[in-house]
Enzyme design. Structure first.
Site, mmCIF file in Angstrom:
data_model
loop_
_atom_site.group_PDB
_atom_site.id
_atom_site.type_symbol
_atom_site.label_atom_id
_atom_site.label_comp_id
_atom_site.label_asym_id
_atom_site.label_seq_id
_atom_site.Cartn_x
_atom_site.Cartn_y
_atom_site.Cartn_z
ATOM 1 N N HIS A 1 0.838 -1.193 0.000
ATOM 2 C CA HIS A 1 0.000 0.000 0.000
ATOM 3 C C HIS A 1 0.879 1.252 0.000
ATOM 4 C CE1 HIS A 1 0.690 -0.527 4.331
ATOM 5 N NE2 HIS A 1 0.515 0.777 4.435
ATOM 6 N N ARG B 1 5.140 18.389 -15.858
ATOM 7 C CA ARG B 1 5.918 17.366 -16.566
ATOM 8 C C ARG B 1 7.153 16.904 -15.794
ATOM 9 N NH1 ARG B 1 9.096 18.627 -22.143
ATOM 10 N NH2 ARG B 1 10.145 16.644 -22.355
ATOM 11 N N TYR C 1 0.302 13.233 -23.585
ATOM 12 C CA TYR C 1 0.031 13.287 -22.146
ATOM 13 C C TYR C 1 -0.775 12.068 -21.691
ATOM 14 C CZ TYR C 1 1.525 18.104 -22.831
ATOM 15 O OH TYR C 1 2.236 19.223 -23.174
ATOM 16 N N GLY C 2 -0.475 10.919 -22.257
ATOM 17 C CA GLY C 2 -1.177 9.685 -21.925
ATOM 18 C C GLY C 2 -0.541 8.922 -20.784
#
Length: 139
Positions: free
Chosen positions: A22, A104, A126-127
């Site tokens: 986690h 970015r 921007y994927g």
């Protein structure tokens, strides 16, 4: 082959997902992302869209419920985002919560600390998306 696991989830990706704890993060990048520059643990999923990978992962992967579990790269100043990219990622994850947008170079720094990077065949600008793993609930 295992039943109930999407064929887009390779054995190496399944192993990585199982190893993560986690709070660990995984980057699902577009095909242009310099993954090997930023992280030593890279899985290639050439030709598979990021949305297909996300849809294959989410039945096996609990999102964090204590922090924003979905992070995407923000557009560079002067550039624009294609809203359909976020829409298809939300649909793949069946996720309606908050998505953090990260500049970015800050995204690149975060990718360095991620558990792993999966290079998808995604061609959308921007994927790139980061998922933060949560705790699997007890049934």
């Amino acid at each position: 082959m295992l039943k109930g696991i999407s064929p887009v989830i390779s054995p190496s990706l399944l192993k990585i997902m199982a190893e993560m704890g986690h709070g660990d993060e995984i980057v699902i990048s577009d095909a242009h992302f310099p993954a090997h520059t930023f992280n030593p643990t890279v899985v290639r999923a050439d030709g598979i869209g990021a949305d297909a990978i996300l849809a294959g992962m989410i039945p096996l992967f609990e999102l964090d419920s204590y922090a924003t579990p979905v992070i995407m790269m923000a557009a560079v100043p002067g550039d624009t985002l294609d809203p359909t990219v976020e829409e298809k990622y939300r649909a793949a994850l069946n996720y309606t919560g908050e998505i953090e947008r990260m500049e970015r170079y800050a995204f690149y720094e975060r990718a360095k600390k991620a558990y792993a990077v999966v290079i998808s065949g995604e061609l959308a600008k921007y994927g790139n998306i980061i998922l933060k793993k949560g705790v699997t609930p007890v049934a």
